[in-house]
Design a protein around this motif. Structure first.
Motif, PDB file in Angstrom:
ATOM      1  N   ASP A  27     -22.340  36.531  19.552  1.00  0.00           N
ATOM      2  CA  ASP A  27     -22.015  36.623  18.133  1.00  0.00           C
ATOM      3  C   ASP A  27     -21.897  38.071  17.679  1.00  0.00           C
ATOM      4  O   ASP A  27     -21.081  38.398  16.814  1.00  0.00           O
ATOM      5  CB  ASP A  27     -23.064  35.884  17.302  1.00  0.00           C
ATOM      6  CG  ASP A  27     -23.012  34.374  17.497  1.00  0.00           C
ATOM      7  OD1 ASP A  27     -22.004  33.894  18.049  1.00  0.00           O
ATOM      8  OD2 ASP A  27     -23.970  33.688  17.112  1.00  0.00           O
ATOM      9  N   THR A  28     -22.717  38.945  18.258  1.00  0.00           N
ATOM     10  CA  THR A  28     -22.623  40.376  17.925  1.00  0.00           C
ATOM     11  C   THR A  28     -21.286  40.940  18.384  1.00  0.00           C
ATOM     12  O   THR A  28     -20.604  41.663  17.638  1.00  0.00           O
ATOM     13  CB  THR A  28     -23.769  41.158  18.591  1.00  0.00           C
ATOM     14  OG1 THR A  28     -25.014  40.700  18.065  1.00  0.00           O
ATOM     15  CG2 THR A  28     -23.629  42.654  18.334  1.00  0.00           C
ATOM     16  N   LEU A  29     -20.884  40.582  19.597  1.00  0.00           N
ATOM     17  CA  LEU A  29     -19.614  41.081  20.122  1.00  0.00           C
ATOM     18  C   LEU A  29     -18.446  40.486  19.352  1.00  0.00           C
ATOM     19  O   LEU A  29     -17.466  41.193  19.040  1.00  0.00           O
ATOM     20  CB  LEU A  29     -19.508  40.733  21.612  1.00  0.00           C
ATOM     21  CG  LEU A  29     -18.367  41.390  22.398  1.00  0.00           C
ATOM     22  CD1 LEU A  29     -18.405  42.910  22.255  1.00  0.00           C
ATOM     23  CD2 LEU A  29     -18.451  40.996  23.876  1.00  0.00           C
ATOM     24  N   ARG A  30     -18.525  39.192  19.013  1.00  0.00           N
ATOM     25  CA  ARG A  30     -17.468  38.564  18.217  1.00  0.00           C
ATOM     26  C   ARG A  30     -17.313  39.276  16.878  1.00  0.00           C
ATOM     27  O   ARG A  30     -16.196  39.550  16.429  1.00  0.00           O
ATOM     28  CB  ARG A  30     -17.782  37.086  17.979  1.00  0.00           C
ATOM     29  CG  ARG A  30     -16.760  36.416  17.047  1.00  0.00           C
ATOM     30  CD  ARG A  30     -17.205  35.028  16.625  1.00  0.00           C
ATOM     31  NE  ARG A  30     -17.026  34.050  17.675  1.00  0.00           N
ATOM     32  CZ  ARG A  30     -17.934  33.200  18.090  1.00  0.00           C
ATOM     33  NH1 ARG A  30     -19.137  33.218  17.538  1.00  0.00           N
ATOM     34  NH2 ARG A  30     -17.669  32.335  19.031  1.00  0.00           N
ATOM     35  N   ALA A  31     -18.436  39.576  16.213  1.00  0.00           N
ATOM     36  CA  ALA A  31     -18.378  40.247  14.908  1.00  0.00           C
ATOM     37  C   ALA A  31     -17.732  41.621  15.028  1.00  0.00           C
ATOM     38  O   ALA A  31     -16.933  42.019  14.172  1.00  0.00           O
ATOM     39  CB  ALA A  31     -19.784  40.361  14.323  1.00  0.00           C
ATOM     40  N   ARG A  32     -18.056  42.346  16.076  1.00  0.00           N
ATOM     41  CA  ARG A  32     -17.469  43.681  16.270  1.00  0.00           C
ATOM     42  C   ARG A  32     -15.955  43.588  16.475  1.00  0.00           C
ATOM     43  O   ARG A  32     -15.207  44.446  15.999  1.00  0.00           O
ATOM     44  CB  ARG A  32     -18.127  44.375  17.462  1.00  0.00           C
ATOM     45  CG  ARG A  32     -19.589  44.762  17.224  1.00  0.00           C
ATOM     46  CD  ARG A  32     -20.217  45.371  18.473  1.00  0.00           C
ATOM     47  NE  ARG A  32     -19.568  46.615  18.842  1.00  0.00           N
ATOM     48  CZ  ARG A  32     -19.829  47.282  19.977  1.00  0.00           C
ATOM     49  NH1 ARG A  32     -20.707  46.780  20.833  1.00  0.00           N
ATOM     50  NH2 ARG A  32     -19.207  48.402  20.244  1.00  0.00           N
TER      51      ARG A  32
ATOM     52  N   LEU B  96     -13.975  40.995  15.330  1.00  0.00           N
ATOM     53  CA  LEU B  96     -13.356  40.509  14.101  1.00  0.00           C
ATOM     54  C   LEU B  96     -13.346  41.563  13.008  1.00  0.00           C
ATOM     55  O   LEU B  96     -12.455  41.582  12.158  1.00  0.00           O
ATOM     56  CB  LEU B  96     -14.088  39.252  13.614  1.00  0.00           C
ATOM     57  CG  LEU B  96     -13.956  38.019  14.516  1.00  0.00           C
ATOM     58  CD1 LEU B  96     -14.826  36.889  14.006  1.00  0.00           C
ATOM     59  CD2 LEU B  96     -12.504  37.569  14.608  1.00  0.00           C
ATOM     60  N   GLN B  97     -14.347  42.443  13.005  1.00  0.00           N
ATOM     61  CA  GLN B  97     -14.411  43.495  11.989  1.00  0.00           C
ATOM     62  C   GLN B  97     -13.599  44.725  12.364  1.00  0.00           C
ATOM     63  O   GLN B  97     -13.550  45.692  11.605  1.00  0.00           O
ATOM     64  CB  GLN B  97     -15.877  43.881  11.753  1.00  0.00           C
ATOM     65  CG  GLN B  97     -16.701  42.775  11.099  1.00  0.00           C
ATOM     66  CD  GLN B  97     -18.195  43.021  11.162  1.00  0.00           C
ATOM     67  OE1 GLN B  97     -18.644  44.107  11.548  1.00  0.00           O
ATOM     68  NE2 GLN B  97     -18.976  42.021  10.782  1.00  0.00           N
ATOM     69  N   GLY B  98     -12.960  44.697  13.529  1.00  0.00           N
ATOM     70  CA  GLY B  98     -12.083  45.794  13.918  1.00  0.00           C
ATOM     71  C   GLY B  98     -12.777  46.966  14.575  1.00  0.00           C
ATOM     72  O   GLY B  98     -12.142  47.989  14.837  1.00  0.00           O
TER      73      GLY B  98
ATOM     74  N   ALA C 151      -5.062  40.141  21.223  1.00  0.00           N
ATOM     75  CA  ALA C 151      -4.384  40.159  19.928  1.00  0.00           C
ATOM     76  C   ALA C 151      -4.925  39.015  19.091  1.00  0.00           C
ATOM     77  O   ALA C 151      -5.362  37.984  19.611  1.00  0.00           O
ATOM     78  CB  ALA C 151      -2.875  40.018  20.117  1.00  0.00           C
ATOM     79  N   ARG C 152      -4.871  39.171  17.764  1.00  0.00           N
ATOM     80  CA  ARG C 152      -5.534  38.218  16.891  1.00  0.00           C
ATOM     81  C   ARG C 152      -4.803  36.895  16.759  1.00  0.00           C
ATOM     82  O   ARG C 152      -5.328  35.942  16.213  1.00  0.00           O
ATOM     83  CB  ARG C 152      -5.735  38.833  15.503  1.00  0.00           C
ATOM     84  CG  ARG C 152      -6.654  40.034  15.530  1.00  0.00           C
ATOM     85  CD  ARG C 152      -8.036  39.651  16.050  1.00  0.00           C
ATOM     86  NE  ARG C 152      -8.643  38.659  15.218  1.00  0.00           N
ATOM     87  CZ  ARG C 152      -9.204  38.920  14.040  1.00  0.00           C
ATOM     88  NH1 ARG C 152      -9.235  40.149  13.581  1.00  0.00           N
ATOM     89  NH2 ARG C 152      -9.740  37.953  13.332  1.00  0.00           N
TER      90      ARG C 152
ATOM     91  N   SER D  74     -12.756  28.973   6.096  1.00  0.00           N
ATOM     92  CA  SER D  74     -12.576  30.220   6.837  1.00  0.00           C
ATOM     93  C   SER D  74     -12.903  29.984   8.304  1.00  0.00           C
ATOM     94  O   SER D  74     -13.685  29.088   8.650  1.00  0.00           O
ATOM     95  CB  SER D  74     -13.477  31.327   6.278  1.00  0.00           C
ATOM     96  OG  SER D  74     -14.849  30.999   6.452  1.00  0.00           O
ATOM     97  N   VAL D  75     -12.293  30.791   9.160  1.00  0.00           N
ATOM     98  CA  VAL D  75     -12.522  30.723  10.606  1.00  0.00           C
ATOM     99  C   VAL D  75     -12.933  32.108  11.076  1.00  0.00           C
ATOM    100  O   VAL D  75     -12.212  33.080  10.855  1.00  0.00           O
ATOM    101  CB  VAL D  75     -11.257  30.256  11.354  1.00  0.00           C
ATOM    102  CG1 VAL D  75     -11.522  30.221  12.863  1.00  0.00           C
ATOM    103  CG2 VAL D  75     -10.813  28.886  10.866  1.00  0.00           C
ATOM    104  N   ASP D  76     -14.116  32.182  11.692  1.00  0.00           N
ATOM    105  CA  ASP D  76     -14.638  33.460  12.182  1.00  0.00           C
ATOM    106  C   ASP D  76     -14.609  34.524  11.086  1.00  0.00           C
ATOM    107  O   ASP D  76     -14.265  35.681  11.327  1.00  0.00           O
ATOM    108  CB  ASP D  76     -13.852  33.939  13.405  1.00  0.00           C
ATOM    109  CG  ASP D  76     -14.019  33.011  14.598  1.00  0.00           C
ATOM    110  OD1 ASP D  76     -15.052  32.323  14.679  1.00  0.00           O
ATOM    111  OD2 ASP D  76     -13.114  32.966  15.448  1.00  0.00           O
ATOM    112  N   GLY D  77     -14.942  34.114   9.860  1.00  0.00           N
ATOM    113  CA  GLY D  77     -15.052  35.052   8.745  1.00  0.00           C
ATOM    114  C   GLY D  77     -13.759  35.334   8.009  1.00  0.00           C
ATOM    115  O   GLY D  77     -13.762  36.082   7.029  1.00  0.00           O
ATOM    116  N   GLU D  78     -12.633  34.748   8.437  1.00  0.00           N
ATOM    117  CA  GLU D  78     -11.344  34.981   7.779  1.00  0.00           C
ATOM    118  C   GLU D  78     -10.912  33.745   6.999  1.00  0.00           C
ATOM    119  O   GLU D  78     -10.882  32.636   7.554  1.00  0.00           O
ATOM    120  CB  GLU D  78     -10.261  35.312   8.814  1.00  0.00           C
ATOM    121  CG  GLU D  78     -10.426  36.650   9.480  1.00  0.00           C
ATOM    122  CD  GLU D  78      -9.250  36.968  10.390  1.00  0.00           C
ATOM    123  OE1 GLU D  78      -8.468  36.045  10.692  1.00  0.00           O
ATOM    124  OE2 GLU D  78      -9.114  38.133  10.779  1.00  0.00           O
TER     125      GLU D  78
END
Length: 231
Positions: free
Chosen positions: A5-10, A12-14, A64-65, A125-129
Motif C-alpha cells: 500500500d505504501t508503494l501503491r500510494a507513492r 499514484l501520488q506521482g 503507464a496509468r 473512486s479507484v485507488d484515490g482517483e
C-alpha cells in the motif's frame, strides 16, 4: 500489505514517475526491513493491478496509468471487479431514497403503474482517483429496506446477493461519449471540455426480470473499458 500500500500510494501520488525503474527486491527488503519473499508477493500484487510491470533480467518499472476495466463485459459489479484486480474502491453515497420511478426507469425496468424504486446516486473512486458518478434504480419490491441500508464503501451487488438473494445472470449495456453538465463536472473534478463515457445498464435475474438499471459517467483519461466477445 503495508509495504504494497505504501508503494501503491507513492506511484499514484506521482512520487515514482511512469517508466522509472524500481529498486530490486533486495534493496526494498533492506529499506523496509522485510524479507525478499514479502517484497516479491507485494510486487506481484502491483503487477496484477497494472501499476507496475516487470522485464526479465531488467527489473520492475512503473506502468503507464492507463488500465483496462472489464466490468462492462461481465455481470460482476464494479466493486467486485476492482477488488479482484487488487484495486481499492471508495464509494460516497450522494442520494439514497425510496421514490416513484421516472418514465425512463419505468421503461427500462418494465415497472407497473404503482411501482416504486430505491434510487441511489454514488460517487466512486479507484485507488484515490475519482472515476465514476453512478445513478441507480432498483425495484423496491425486490429489495425492501434497501433505501435504509448503509452502502458507503460497500458493493451494491454484494448487498443484493447477500441480503436479498438477488442473482444477476445477464446485462445489457449501451456506451456513448458525452460532455457532462456543470454539477457532474464539479463532482468528478473534470474540466468543461473533458468528455466522459456514459454507460447505461439493465441487469436481469434468472427469470428474466430486470433487477437494476443504472447510468454511469466514467472518466476515461487513465483507464480503458475492455470488452471480450465470443462466437
Amino acid at each position: 500489505m503495508q509495504f504494497r500500500d505504501t508503494l501503491r500510494a507513492r506511484i499514484l501520488q506521482g512520487e515514482l514517475a511512469v517508466g522509472s525503474k524500481l529498486p530490486t527486491e533486495a534493496e526494498f527488503g533492506e529499506q523496509f526491513g522485510i524479507s525478499r519473499i514479502v517484497v516479491r508477493e507485494a510486487l506481484a500484487d502491483l503487477v496484477r493491478s497494472g501499476l507496475i510491470y516487470k522485464i526479465r533480467g531488467q527489473g520492475a518499472f512503473v506502468a503507464a496509468r492507463e488500465r483496462d476495466e472489464d466490468f462492462v463485459s461481465t455481470v460482476l459489479g464494479f466493486s467486485d471487479e476492482m477488488a479482484r484486480k487488487g484495486r481499492t474502491v471508495r464509494t460516497q453515497v450522494l442520494q439514497q431514497e425510496l421514490r416513484a420511478p421516472t418514465e425512463h426507469e419505468v421503461q427500462m425496468l418494465t415497472l407497473g403503474a404503482d411501482a416504486q424504486v430505491v434510487a441511489l446516486r454514488r460517487l466512486r473512486s479507484v485507488d484515490g482517483e475519482l472515476q465514476l458518478l453512478v445513478t441507480t434504480a432498483v425495484p423496491a419490491d425486490l429489495a425492501p429496506g434497501l433505501h435504509r441500508t448503509r452502502l458507503e464503501n460497500r458493493s451494491l451487488y454484494d448487498v443484493l446477493r447477500r441480503q436479498y438473494g438477488m442473482r444477476i445472470v445477464k446485462a445489457e449495456r449501451w456506451i456513448d461519449a458525452v460532455l457532462p453538465d456543470a454539477a457532474s463536472r464539479e463532482l468528478l473534478g473534470v474540466a468543461a471540455d473533458e468528455p466522459l463515457l456514459r454507460i447505461e445498464s439493465i441487469a436481469y435475474g434468472a427469470n428474466g426480470r430486470p433487477l437494476e438499471y443504472y447510468e454511469a459517467l466514467h472518466r476515461c483519461q487513465a483507464s480503458r473499458l475492455h470488452v471480450k466477445t465470443t462466437t
